[in-house]
Design a protein around this motif. Structure first.
Motif, short mmCIF file in Angstrom:
data_model
loop_
_atom_site.label_atom_id
_atom_site.label_comp_id
_atom_site.label_asym_id
_atom_site.label_seq_id
_atom_site.Cartn_x
_atom_site.Cartn_y
_atom_site.Cartn_z
N SER A 52 0.84 -1.18 0.00
CA SER A 52 0.00 0.00 0.00
C SER A 52 0.88 1.24 0.00
O SER A 52 1.75 1.39 0.86
CB SER A 52 -0.90 -0.02 1.24
OG SER A 52 -1.64 1.16 1.32
N ASN A 53 0.66 2.11 -0.99
CA ASN A 53 1.37 3.39 -1.07
C ASN A 53 2.89 3.24 -0.89
O ASN A 53 3.45 3.70 0.08
CB ASN A 53 0.81 4.38 -0.05
CG ASN A 53 -0.66 4.64 -0.27
OD1 ASN A 53 -1.08 4.86 -1.40
ND2 ASN A 53 -1.44 4.60 0.78
N ARG A 55 6.92 1.99 -3.03
CA ARG A 55 7.72 1.78 -4.23
C ARG A 55 8.36 0.41 -4.13
O ARG A 55 9.02 0.09 -3.14
CB ARG A 55 8.79 2.85 -4.35
CG ARG A 55 9.63 2.70 -5.58
CD ARG A 55 10.59 3.88 -5.72
NE ARG A 55 11.36 3.71 -6.92
CZ ARG A 55 12.68 3.59 -6.93
NH1 ARG A 55 13.36 3.67 -5.81
NH2 ARG A 55 13.31 3.43 -8.06
N ASN A 100 -11.42 2.63 -0.38
CA ASN A 100 -10.66 2.36 -1.61
C ASN A 100 -10.97 0.99 -2.19
O ASN A 100 -11.13 0.84 -3.39
CB ASN A 100 -9.16 2.49 -1.36
CG ASN A 100 -8.74 3.92 -1.14
OD1 ASN A 100 -9.40 4.84 -1.57
ND2 ASN A 100 -7.64 4.10 -0.43
N GLY A 133 -3.60 1.63 -3.44
CA GLY A 133 -3.11 3.00 -3.31
C GLY A 133 -2.12 3.37 -4.41
O GLY A 133 -2.12 2.81 -5.51
N ASN A 134 -1.22 4.28 -4.10
CA ASN A 134 -0.22 4.77 -5.04
C ASN A 134 0.99 3.84 -5.00
O ASN A 134 1.77 3.87 -4.05
CB ASN A 134 0.17 6.20 -4.67
CG ASN A 134 1.13 6.80 -5.66
OD1 ASN A 134 1.37 6.24 -6.72
ND2 ASN A 134 1.69 7.95 -5.30
N GLN A 136 4.43 2.38 -6.98
CA GLN A 136 5.42 2.45 -8.05
C GLN A 136 6.05 1.07 -8.14
O GLN A 136 6.82 0.67 -7.26
CB GLN A 136 6.47 3.51 -7.74
CG GLN A 136 5.90 4.91 -7.71
CD GLN A 136 6.95 5.94 -7.35
OE1 GLN A 136 8.14 5.65 -7.29
NE2 GLN A 136 6.51 7.17 -7.11
#
Length: 160
Positions: A52-53, A55, A100, A133-134, A136
């Motif tokens: 979650s969120n 990289r 979410n 979430g975000n 990468q």
């Protein structure tokens, strides 16, 4: 002589609820909710867990799940629900709810709800787990080997 029952009235004000994920057979319940006889049966294999969120880069995930019989699920649910008459004496004001991810058999219930006999059964194999979430996610590799003879046999009976 007339007998008068004094009933308690409740008022709830919820300004904001923020939830990243509601998992299987779970929920957010606001108000009068009757959740009866929920069940969840799951087998999950993740080569690289839930994220979650974040990289993530340069990883290799390898999942081997070779079984003769994998994840036999026998579920025998009995659903009985009895409610109080005239139970709607409560008042709920909800300004905002942000979720979410809702997983299988998950609920967001506001008000007066009967949620009877919810059931979820699953088997999951994933080289990478849940991405929420975000994220990468770069230069990762996964391999999943799942050579079962019998895979995730589910027998589900519900009696009302």
């Amino acid at each position: 002589m007339k007998m008068v029952r004094n009933r308690m009235r409740n008022r709830v004000i919820v300004d904001q609820v923020n939830v990243n994920a509601i998992d299987t057979a779970s929920g957010i319940f606001v108000g009068i909710n009757y959740a009866n006889n929920w069940s969840s049966h799951r087998k999950t294999n993740y080569g690289f867990g839930s994220m979650s969120n974040c990289r993530v880069s340069g990883n290799y995930s390898y999942v081997i799940d070779n079984d003769i019989v994998d994840t036999p699920i026998n579920s025998n649910a009995i659903s009985i629900m009895e409610r109080e008459p005239n139970s709607s004496l409560n008042h709920v004001d909800v300004v905002g709810i942000n979720v979410n991810v809702l997983d299988s058999c998950a609920a967001l219930a506001v008000g007066e709800n009967d949620l009877n006999g919810w059931s979820t059964h699953s088997k999951r194999n994933a080289g990478q787990g849940r991405l929420i979430g975000n994220i990468q996610n770069a230069k990762n590799a996964t391999y999943v080997s799942d050579h079962d003879i019998i895979d995730s046999q589910i027998n589900h009976l519900t009696h009302f």
